[in-house]
Design an enzyme around this catalytic site. Sequence first.
Site, PDB file in Angstrom:
ATOM      1  N   THR A 113      56.159  49.759  24.339  1.00  0.00           N
ATOM      2  CA  THR A 113      55.264  49.069  23.404  1.00  0.00           C
ATOM      3  C   THR A 113      54.445  48.031  24.164  1.00  0.00           C
ATOM      4  OG1 THR A 113      56.850  49.437  21.653  1.00  0.00           O
ATOM      5  CG2 THR A 113      55.199  47.717  21.263  1.00  0.00           C
TER       6      THR A 113
ATOM      7  N   HIS B  40      48.327  36.138  35.406  1.00  0.00           N
ATOM      8  CA  HIS B  40      48.760  34.745  35.626  1.00  0.00           C
ATOM      9  C   HIS B  40      48.092  34.096  36.834  1.00  0.00           C
ATOM     10  CE1 HIS B  40      51.984  35.144  38.879  1.00  0.00           C
ATOM     11  NE2 HIS B  40      51.729  36.419  38.604  1.00  0.00           N
TER      12      HIS B  40
ATOM     13  N   CYS C 225      57.303  33.914  46.602  1.00  0.00           N
ATOM     14  CA  CYS C 225      58.399  34.877  46.712  1.00  0.00           C
ATOM     15  C   CYS C 225      59.211  34.655  47.974  1.00  0.00           C
ATOM     16  CB  CYS C 225      57.862  36.294  46.704  1.00  0.00           C
ATOM     17  SG  CYS C 225      56.356  36.459  45.794  1.00  0.00           S
TER      18      CYS C 225
ATOM     19  N   GLN D  22      44.960  38.257  44.047  1.00  0.00           N
ATOM     20  CA  GLN D  22      44.488  36.901  44.329  1.00  0.00           C
ATOM     21  C   GLN D  22      42.968  36.774  44.207  1.00  0.00           C
ATOM     22  OE1 GLN D  22      46.235  34.129  44.890  1.00  0.00           O
ATOM     23  NE2 GLN D  22      48.264  35.069  44.946  1.00  0.00           N
TER      24      GLN D  22
HETATM   25  C1  LIG Z   1      48.637  39.481  46.561  1.00  0.00           C
HETATM   26  C2  LIG Z   1      49.689  39.633  45.509  1.00  0.00           C
HETATM   27  N1  LIG Z   1      50.054  40.858  45.137  1.00  0.00           N
HETATM   28  C3  LIG Z   1      50.994  41.054  44.182  1.00  0.00           C
HETATM   29  C4  LIG Z   1      51.590  40.001  43.556  1.00  0.00           C
HETATM   30  C5  LIG Z   1      52.624  40.259  42.505  1.00  0.00           C
HETATM   31  O1  LIG Z   1      52.099  39.998  41.241  1.00  0.00           O
HETATM   32  P1  LIG Z   1      53.072  39.790  39.983  1.00  0.00           P
HETATM   33  O2  LIG Z   1      53.853  38.553  40.233  1.00  0.00           O
HETATM   34  O3  LIG Z   1      52.164  39.696  38.816  1.00  0.00           O
HETATM   35  O4  LIG Z   1      53.949  40.999  39.894  1.00  0.00           O
HETATM   36  C6  LIG Z   1      51.241  38.690  43.913  1.00  0.00           C
HETATM   37  C7  LIG Z   1      51.922  37.533  43.296  1.00  0.00           C
HETATM   38  O5  LIG Z   1      52.180  36.535  43.929  1.00  0.00           O
HETATM   39  C8  LIG Z   1      50.253  38.503  44.915  1.00  0.00           C
HETATM   40  O6  LIG Z   1      49.880  37.290  45.298  1.00  0.00           O
END
Ligand SMILES: Cc1ncc(COP(=O)(O)O)c(C=O)c1O
Length: 394
Positions: free
Chosen positions: A236, A200, A323, A178
């Site tokens: 790859t 992203h 999530c 973040q």
């Molecule tokens: C603090 C943190 N760590 C890890 C992740 C996981 O990243 P990714 O979705 O690229 O696997 C996120 C995604 O929301 C995140 O906010």
Amino acid sequence: MIYADNAATTKMSKTAIAAMLPYLDEIYGNPSSLYLAGQKAKEALEAARQTVARCIGAEPREILFTSGGSEADNQAIRSAAQFGAAKGKRHIISDTIEHHAVLHTLKKLEGEGFEVTYLPVHENGIVRPQELEAALRDDTCLVTVMTANNEIGTIQPIRELGALCRARGVPFHTDAVQAVGHIPVHVKDDNIDLLSAAAHKFHGPKGVGFLYAKRGVRLQSLIEGGAQERGLRAGTENVGGIVAMAAALEEAVGTMEENAKKLAALRDRLIAGISEIPHSALNGDAAKRLPGNVSFCFEGIEGESLLLLLDDKGICASSGSACTSGSLDPSHVLLAIGRVHDVAHGSLRLTLGEDATEAQTDEIIAAVKDVVAHLRSFSPVWRDLCAGKGKFIL
Ligand SMILES: Cc1ncc(COP(=O)(O)O)c(C=O)c1O
């Protein structure tokens, strides 16, 4: 539509898209192929590695490309655990508000005989360095503390935490997913040994990220196969994604100062407006937080209903991390900062993007006020609180 969920993901920047396109079209060779078309892809990969390294104060050989933040977190933690265990060190230190990519990996390691100390983050959502110092042991093989939290936006004192680890010779990992591209991150100045990031979150594509590992800090591969990424990550390479990530990061770092200033002003405007709602409270430290992050709890409402009604008004927000949305469990982050279950259920996270405006901020404030009042008007919990049956917490 007002998109206020940039902590979940961001829109790709025009620069990143433009950088990516040639690698989906004319330069489609496999970087492992020896002919020119492959070598052009390989060159692009190595140029991207240099750019990414430069943006965080690393050397190119210290950057390993991954599929995103989760993979980088898993690889960093698993590697430190394995090499620690080989020396008889099976103690890990983390904290209670990490992302599940870290927490679930640690849970698995606990099942494999590792001991994990979870540092508290207190009401402001911040780890205290003296508590890390007290927790460090001779058998500690890793400390992992995130740079900035994805739900409440709090920024940890990474440099101090890293210095404590370095003084004791303990590897220090930080999930900076973040933070990278949003606040200054410099792996050398900040005493970081391992760092995870995801494209992203800074206007790059989804499904690509990187792991920084300081020279001399050993990694193990999570994926067996070919010899890509110096044998540390088979498969790859996602050339277009990696090139776009580098372009997005370079742009984000170049505009960071100006964007952070603008976003912090809009964030504080949002916080001031939403704070006018009775029985509401800001989550996390008011000052040590990401420039675009606003997180609130409201008494007497359900976060999920709040999100749906905001969606009806064209506002994309979140109740916690993307999530955990959809799960009935309250956020572990909100519980960790001392919010009780009922209050933690009434949460709202708004994360602004660089194109946000004052007018949009005011529209969000009006919509949140409206929706909270509406939900409370038929909430039995709210009615009881107002009737003096039970006590207001916020
Ligand atoms: C603090 C943190 N760590 C890890 C992740 C996981 O990243 P990714 O979705 O690229 O696997 C996120 C995604 O929301 C995140 O906010």
